[in-house]
Scaffold this active site. Structure first.
Site, PDB file in Angstrom:
ATOM      1  N   ASP A   2      13.929  44.025   0.922  1.00 47.76           N
ATOM      2  CA  ASP A   2      13.592  44.532   2.248  1.00 47.76           C
ATOM      3  C   ASP A   2      14.659  44.175   3.287  1.00 47.76           C
ATOM      4  O   ASP A   2      15.287  43.118   3.188  1.00 47.76           O
ATOM      5  CB  ASP A   2      12.249  43.921   2.658  1.00 47.76           C
ATOM      6  CG  ASP A   2      11.531  44.796   3.661  1.00 47.76           C
ATOM      7  OD1 ASP A   2      12.039  45.878   3.984  1.00 47.76           O
ATOM      8  OD2 ASP A   2      10.462  44.375   4.129  1.00 47.76           O
ATOM      9  N   ASN A  50       7.190  54.893  -0.593  1.00 44.88           N
ATOM     10  CA  ASN A  50       8.494  55.275  -0.031  1.00 44.88           C
ATOM     11  C   ASN A  50       8.738  56.785  -0.058  1.00 44.88           C
ATOM     12  O   ASN A  50       9.606  57.290   0.661  1.00 44.88           O
ATOM     13  CB  ASN A  50       9.649  54.562  -0.753  1.00 44.88           C
ATOM     14  CG  ASN A  50       9.774  53.092  -0.406  1.00 44.88           C
ATOM     15  OD1 ASN A  50      10.258  52.288  -1.188  1.00 44.88           O
ATOM     16  ND2 ASN A  50       9.349  52.701   0.787  1.00 44.88           N
TER      17      ASN A  50
HETATM   18  C1  FPP Z   1      13.613  48.395   1.758  1.00 45.93           C
HETATM   19  O1  FPP Z   1      14.311  48.172   2.970  1.00 45.93           O
HETATM   20  C2  FPP Z   1      14.534  48.952   0.778  1.00 45.93           C
HETATM   21  C3  FPP Z   1      14.325  50.113   0.113  1.00 45.93           C
HETATM   22  C4  FPP Z   1      13.113  50.940   0.286  1.00 45.93           C
HETATM   23  C5  FPP Z   1      15.331  50.642  -0.831  1.00 45.93           C
HETATM   24  C6  FPP Z   1      16.033  49.653  -1.660  1.00 45.93           C
HETATM   25  C7  FPP Z   1      17.164  50.331  -2.310  1.00 45.93           C
HETATM   26  C8  FPP Z   1      18.393  49.813  -2.517  1.00 45.93           C
HETATM   27  C9  FPP Z   1      18.739  48.406  -2.262  1.00 45.93           C
HETATM   28  C10 FPP Z   1      19.505  50.663  -3.046  1.00 45.93           C
HETATM   29  C11 FPP Z   1      19.235  51.468  -4.280  1.00 45.93           C
HETATM   30  C12 FPP Z   1      18.765  50.658  -5.417  1.00 45.93           C
HETATM   31  C13 FPP Z   1      19.427  50.427  -6.575  1.00 45.93           C
HETATM   32  C14 FPP Z   1      18.763  49.645  -7.634  1.00 45.93           C
HETATM   33  C15 FPP Z   1      20.782  50.915  -6.835  1.00 45.93           C
HETATM   34  P1  FPP Z   1      13.889  48.995   4.241  1.00 45.93           P
HETATM   35  O2  FPP Z   1      14.619  50.287   4.238  1.00 45.93           O
HETATM   36  O3  FPP Z   1      12.401  49.112   4.293  1.00 45.93           O
HETATM   37  O4  FPP Z   1      14.407  48.078   5.400  1.00 45.93           O
HETATM   38  P2  FPP Z   1      13.728  47.869   6.817  1.00 45.93           P
HETATM   39  O5  FPP Z   1      12.415  47.149   6.581  1.00 45.93           O
HETATM   40  O6  FPP Z   1      14.716  47.006   7.532  1.00 45.93           O
HETATM   41  O7  FPP Z   1      13.552  49.215   7.449  1.00 45.93           O
END
Ligand code: FPP
Length: 229
Positions: A2, A50
Site C-alpha cells: 500500500d 481494485n
Molecule cells: C496499493 O497502493 C497498490 C496497488 C493496488 C497495486 C500494487 C501494484 C504494484 C506494486 C505494481 C504491480 C505489481 C507487480 C507484482 C509487478 P495504492 O494505490 O492503494 O496506494 P494509496 O493507498 O497511496 O492510494
C-alpha cells in the site's frame, strides 16, 4: 503493497508513477527474500475491489504486471523462483492471462522460493469458492458433510499445499487486512508500517523480520509450555 498512489501524489506525479516505483520495490523484495531464505512470499498486487478503480489505473496496472512478468522470467529461472497465482485468473485481460500462464508453467519446477502473486484476489470470495466445491462434493456423494475439516477447507483455497504465512506486512500506514488471506493468516504475526510501498526496500524488510523474530508465538498456549518444546 500500500501507498503507491500517495507516494506519487507527494511528488505531484500521476498515481501510475507510484505503481512503477512499486515494481522496483517488488524486484528488490523478491530478490532479498530469496537470498535470506524465505520459502513463500505472497504479494497482494490487485484485489477484487481494485477492479472498481478508474479504468486508466486498472489498465496501467495490468500493463505493469505483464511487463514485469515478461522482464523477470530469466531472473526467476536463474534464481529458482516458482511463480504461482492466487486469485481469479480468468478475470484478468487475455494477454495478461497468457503471459501469466506461460510464466507459471515455465517456472513450475523451480525450487528456490515460491512467489505467489495475489491477482484479482479476495479472501471472502476464495472461501465462498471453497465452500461451494465442498458442497458440490457432498451433493455428488464423494464427501460426507462430517468429513469437512480445517484441512479440507485449506485444500480448496488458492494456496492449497502451501504453509500458512508466518508474517503479514502491510505498508502505507493502514491497519487492516483488506480481504487478504483471511483464512490463512489466523495465526500470522501482523506488522504495520507507515513506510509507503515504493520506499519499502531491503532495510525495511529486514526490520520487519527482526521485529517478527523478537515476538513469541504461543498459538494459544502459555509461555511456560513453549519452553519444553
Ligand atoms: C496499493 O497502493 C497498490 C496497488 C493496488 C497495486 C500494487 C501494484 C504494484 C506494486 C505494481 C504491480 C505489481 C507487480 C507484482 C509487478 P495504492 O494505490 O492503494 O496506494 P494509496 O493507498 O497511496 O492510494
Amino acid at each position: 503493497m500500500d501507498g503507491n498512489g500517495r507516494w506519487a501524489e507527494e511528488r505531484s506525479r500521476p498515481r501510475l508513477f507510484g505503481h512503477k516505483a512499486g515494481v522496483d520495490s517488488v524486484r528488490e523484495i523478491v530478490e532479498i527474500s530469496r537470498t535470506i531464505g524465505v520459502e513463500f512470499l505472497t504479494l497482494y498486487a490487485f484485489s477484487t475491489e481494485n477492479w472498481n478503480r478508474p479504468s486508466g489505473e486498472v489498465t496501467g496496472l495490468m500493463g505493469l504486471l505483464k511487463r514485469y512478468l515478461q522482464s523477470e522470467l530469466k531472473t526467476m529461472l536463474k534464481n529458482g523462483i516458482r511463480l504461482c497465482c492466487v486469485g481469479q485468473q480468468d478475470r484478468l485481460p487475455a494477454d495478461v492471462q497468457s503471459v501469466l500462464q506461460q510464466t507459471i508453467s515455465d517456472t513450475e519446477a523451480c525450487q528456490g522460493m515460491t512467489l505467489n502473486l495475489a491477482l484479482s484476489y479476495g479472501g471472502r470470495s476464495e472461501l465462498v469458492q471453497a465452500v461451494r466445491r465442498l458442497a458440490q462434493q457432498c451433493q455428488d456423494g464423494a464427501l460426507q458433510w462430517q468429513e469437512i475439516s480445517e484441512d479440507s477447507i485449506s485444500e480448496h483455497l488458492f494456496t492449497a499445499g502451501q504453509p500458512d504465512p508466518d508474517l503479514l506486512i502491510r505498508t502505507g500506514g493502514e491497519h487492516r487486512l483488506s480481504n487478504f488471506l483471511l483464512w490463512q493468516t489466523s495465526y500470522a504475526e501482523l506488522y504495520f508500517t507507515d513506510v509507503k510501498w515504493p520506499d519499502f526496500r531491503k532495510d525495511q524488510l529486514l526490520e520487519a523480520i527482526n521485529t517478527y523474530n523478537r515476538r513469541q508465538r504461543r498459538f494459544g498456549k502459555i509461555s511456560a509450555q513453549l519452553q519444553g518444546e
